[in-house]
Design a protein around this motif. Structure first.
Motif, mmCIF file in Angstrom:
data_model
loop_
_atom_site.group_PDB
_atom_site.id
_atom_site.type_symbol
_atom_site.label_atom_id
_atom_site.label_comp_id
_atom_site.label_asym_id
_atom_site.label_seq_id
_atom_site.Cartn_x
_atom_site.Cartn_y
_atom_site.Cartn_z
ATOM 1 N N TRP A 94 0.839 -1.194 0.000
ATOM 2 C CA TRP A 94 0.000 0.000 0.000
ATOM 3 C C TRP A 94 0.875 1.246 0.000
ATOM 4 C CZ3 TRP A 94 -3.882 2.412 -1.597
ATOM 5 C CH2 TRP A 94 -4.175 3.697 -1.134
ATOM 6 N N LYS A 95 1.936 1.238 0.796
ATOM 7 C CA LYS A 95 2.832 2.399 0.846
ATOM 8 C C LYS A 95 3.375 2.705 -0.553
ATOM 9 C CE LYS A 95 6.963 4.051 3.206
ATOM 10 N NZ LYS A 95 8.042 3.723 4.147
ATOM 11 N N ARG A 96 3.766 1.679 -1.266
ATOM 12 C CA ARG A 96 4.286 1.857 -2.626
ATOM 13 C C ARG A 96 3.177 2.245 -3.598
ATOM 14 N NH1 ARG A 96 8.371 -3.372 -2.867
ATOM 15 N NH2 ARG A 96 9.964 -2.446 -1.563
ATOM 16 N N ALA A 97 2.041 1.573 -3.500
ATOM 17 C CA ALA A 97 0.917 1.858 -4.393
ATOM 18 C C ALA A 97 0.413 3.286 -4.197
ATOM 19 C CB ALA A 97 -0.218 0.860 -4.145
ATOM 20 N N ARG A 98 0.437 3.738 -2.957
ATOM 21 C CA ARG A 98 -0.005 5.097 -2.625
ATOM 22 C C ARG A 98 0.840 6.131 -3.374
ATOM 23 N NH1 ARG A 98 1.428 8.642 1.659
ATOM 24 N NH2 ARG A 98 -0.355 9.862 2.368
ATOM 25 N N ARG A 99 2.153 5.905 -3.421
ATOM 26 C CA ARG A 99 3.042 6.829 -4.151
ATOM 27 C C ARG A 99 2.708 6.818 -5.642
ATOM 28 N NH1 ARG A 99 7.552 4.657 -1.067
ATOM 29 N NH2 ARG A 99 8.044 3.429 -2.892
ATOM 30 N N ILE A 100 2.524 5.643 -6.195
ATOM 31 C CA ILE A 100 2.238 5.523 -7.631
ATOM 32 C C ILE A 100 0.881 6.138 -7.953
ATOM 33 C CG2 ILE A 100 1.821 3.891 -9.517
ATOM 34 C CD1 ILE A 100 3.828 2.001 -7.990
ATOM 35 N N ALA A 101 -0.131 5.810 -7.153
ATOM 36 C CA ALA A 101 -1.472 6.346 -7.397
ATOM 37 C C ALA A 101 -1.468 7.874 -7.294
ATOM 38 C CB ALA A 101 -2.474 5.744 -6.422
ATOM 39 N N THR A 102 -0.721 8.417 -6.345
ATOM 40 C CA THR A 102 -0.624 9.867 -6.193
ATOM 41 C C THR A 102 -0.066 10.494 -7.471
ATOM 42 O OG1 THR A 102 -0.398 9.722 -3.792
ATOM 43 C CG2 THR A 102 0.451 11.714 -4.847
ATOM 44 N N LEU A 103 0.958 9.889 -8.027
ATOM 45 C CA LEU A 103 1.526 10.396 -9.279
ATOM 46 C C LEU A 103 0.529 10.278 -10.431
ATOM 47 C CD1 LEU A 103 5.136 8.954 -8.967
ATOM 48 C CD2 LEU A 103 4.467 11.365 -8.843
ATOM 49 N N LYS A 104 -0.165 9.159 -10.505
ATOM 50 C CA LYS A 104 -1.120 8.947 -11.593
ATOM 51 C C LYS A 104 -2.320 9.894 -11.483
ATOM 52 C CE LYS A 104 -0.131 4.178 -12.814
ATOM 53 N NZ LYS A 104 -0.214 4.153 -14.270
ATOM 54 N N LEU A 105 -2.707 10.207 -10.268
ATOM 55 C CA LEU A 105 -3.841 11.111 -10.081
ATOM 56 C C LEU A 105 -3.474 12.552 -10.413
ATOM 57 C CD1 LEU A 105 -5.292 9.488 -6.876
ATOM 58 C CD2 LEU A 105 -6.474 9.697 -9.077
ATOM 59 N N GLY A 106 -2.201 12.882 -10.365
ATOM 60 C CA GLY A 106 -1.722 14.187 -10.812
ATOM 61 C C GLY A 106 -2.466 15.360 -10.214
ATOM 62 N N GLU A 107 -3.010 16.172 -11.093
ATOM 63 C CA GLU A 107 -3.696 17.401 -10.680
ATOM 64 C C GLU A 107 -4.899 17.133 -9.784
ATOM 65 O OE1 GLU A 107 -2.994 20.795 -11.254
ATOM 66 O OE2 GLU A 107 -1.068 19.906 -11.769
ATOM 67 N N GLU A 108 -5.499 15.961 -9.906
ATOM 68 C CA GLU A 108 -6.655 15.632 -9.061
ATOM 69 C C GLU A 108 -6.280 15.625 -7.585
ATOM 70 O OE1 GLU A 108 -8.406 11.977 -10.366
ATOM 71 O OE2 GLU A 108 -8.913 12.783 -12.326
#
Length: 145
Positions: A94-108
Motif C-alpha cells: 500500500w505504501k508503494r501503491a499510494r506513491r504511484i497512485a498519487t503520481l497517476k492522479l496528478g492534478e486531481e
C-alpha cells in the motif's frame, strides 16, 4: 543445470548443497516479489477507481485490476505456500501503491488531498474478483453539495 542433474541421478554427495539451497531461496524470494508486484498494481488501480472522479478510464482500470488479480491467483495456484505472505504484503505494498497512485492522479490530488496512510482496502477486497470500488467523494476529501 549440472547440480540438478546430480540430484536427479541421486549423486547427492557430489552436489553443492549450499549453492542449491541458495538457488531455491532465490526462487522463493522471486515468487514473493512477483506476488507483491501484482498486489501493488491491484492497489494502484483500486485507488484510481475509489479516488478519481474520471469516467473515461474506469473500464480500463477495472480491466487492469482483473488482469493483476489473475496474476495473483496464478502465483498462488502455482505456489500455495505463498498465501501465508499475503497479509504481511498489504501494508508495504500500500505504501508503494499510494506513491504511484498519487503520481497517476496528478492534478486531481489538489482536490483529493492526501491518500490514506493505511490501506483503505482489505486483503479480502484486494483478492475479490467482484470488488471494484465506486468513486467516493467523501473518501477523496471532496464534499458533496
Amino acid at each position: 543445470m549440472a547440480q540438478a542433474q546430480l540430484l536427479r541421478q541421486g549423486r547427492f554427495s557430489e552436489a553443492d548443497i549450499a549453492h542449491i539451497a541458495e538457488e531455491i531461496e532465490d526462487l522463493g524470494n522471486e515468487q514473493i516479489r512477483a506476488l507483491a508486484s501484482a498486489m501493488r498494481n491491484v492497489l494502484v488501480h483500486l485507488s484510481l477507481l475509489r479516488f478519481s472522479p474520471a469516467t473515461d478510464p474506469r473500464a480500463h482500470w477495472a480491466g487492469e485490476i482483473a488482469n493483476f488479480r489473475i496474476a495473483l491467483d496464478d502465483r498462488l495456484d502455482g505456489s500455495p505456500s505463498l498465501r501465508r505472505h499475503l497479509h504481511g504484503l498489504v501494508p508495504k505494498e500500500w505504501k508503494r501503491a499510494r506513491r504511484i497512485a498519487t503520481l497517476k492522479l496528478g492534478e486531481e490530488m489538489k482536490l483529493i488531498g492526501e491518500l490514506p496512510k493505511e490501506s483503505p482496502f482489505t486483503l479480502e477486497e484486494i483478492m475479490d474478483d467482484d470488488f471494484f470500488p465506486a468513486f467516493s467523494a467523501e473518501a477523496s476529501g471532496r464534499r458533496r453539495s
